[in-house]
Scaffold this motif. Structure first.
Motif, mmCIF file in Angstrom:
data_model
loop_
_atom_site.group_PDB
_atom_site.id
_atom_site.type_symbol
_atom_site.label_atom_id
_atom_site.label_comp_id
_atom_site.label_asym_id
_atom_site.label_seq_id
_atom_site.Cartn_x
_atom_site.Cartn_y
_atom_site.Cartn_z
ATOM 1 N N VAL A 68 0.976 -1.331 0.042
ATOM 2 C CA VAL A 68 0.000 -0.112 -0.099
ATOM 3 C C VAL A 68 0.890 1.079 -0.075
ATOM 4 C CG1 VAL A 68 -1.625 1.359 1.192
ATOM 5 C CG2 VAL A 68 -1.879 -1.358 1.273
ATOM 6 N N PRO A 69 0.732 2.249 -0.767
ATOM 7 C CA PRO A 69 1.531 3.144 -1.046
ATOM 8 C C PRO A 69 1.327 4.091 0.416
ATOM 9 C CG PRO A 69 -0.209 3.462 -2.566
ATOM 10 C CD PRO A 69 -0.334 2.279 -1.999
ATOM 11 N N GLU A 70 2.135 4.901 0.722
ATOM 12 C CA GLU A 70 2.329 5.701 2.228
ATOM 13 C C GLU A 70 2.719 7.012 1.799
ATOM 14 O OE1 GLU A 70 4.538 3.570 5.131
ATOM 15 O OE2 GLU A 70 2.992 2.484 5.737
ATOM 16 N N VAL A 71 2.172 7.930 2.450
ATOM 17 C CA VAL A 71 2.406 9.516 2.266
ATOM 18 C C VAL A 71 2.265 10.151 3.632
ATOM 19 C CG1 VAL A 71 1.325 9.676 0.020
ATOM 20 C CG2 VAL A 71 -0.022 10.006 1.740
ATOM 21 N N GLU A 72 3.058 11.239 3.540
ATOM 22 C CA GLU A 72 2.999 12.064 4.706
ATOM 23 C C GLU A 72 1.871 12.971 4.663
ATOM 24 O OE1 GLU A 72 6.339 14.595 5.341
ATOM 25 O OE2 GLU A 72 7.874 12.930 5.069
ATOM 26 N N THR A 73 1.021 12.673 5.834
ATOM 27 C CA THR A 73 -0.315 13.151 6.035
ATOM 28 C C THR A 73 -0.342 13.959 7.380
ATOM 29 O OG1 THR A 73 -0.912 11.223 5.301
ATOM 30 C CG2 THR A 73 -2.523 12.281 6.308
ATOM 31 N N MET A 74 -0.876 15.080 7.208
ATOM 32 C CA MET A 74 -1.314 15.970 8.328
ATOM 33 C C MET A 74 -2.353 15.361 9.411
ATOM 34 S SD MET A 74 0.825 18.423 8.126
ATOM 35 C CE MET A 74 0.264 19.501 9.516
ATOM 36 N N ILE A 75 -2.076 15.334 10.423
ATOM 37 C CA ILE A 75 -2.866 14.840 11.625
ATOM 38 C C ILE A 75 -3.130 15.626 12.771
ATOM 39 C CG2 ILE A 75 -2.259 12.367 10.865
ATOM 40 C CD1 ILE A 75 -0.782 12.423 13.626
#
Length: 60
Positions: free
Chosen positions: A11-18
């Protein structure tokens, strides 16, 4: 019948704002895009939350 050793496509992973809970004893966090408020409170302990970045699986 074919067997593929249970290998799945990564599964592709991305930097995400949380939003992350500021209470040290609480593991609460949520994706910024899933929040309905501009500054949400923690749904688990109702403490304040702060913005952070986390590497998460991509959701379309």
């Amino acid at each position: 019948m074919a067997y593929f050793n249970n290998k799945k496509e990564p599964v592709p992973e991305v930097e995400t704002m949380i939003w992350s809970c500021t209470n040290d004893s609480c593991p609460g966090w949520m994706r910024e895009s899933f929040s309905f408020e501009s500054e949400p409170s923690c749904p688990l302990c109702h403490s304040e939350m702060k913005k952070e970045e986390k590497v998460l699986p991509k959701i379309d």
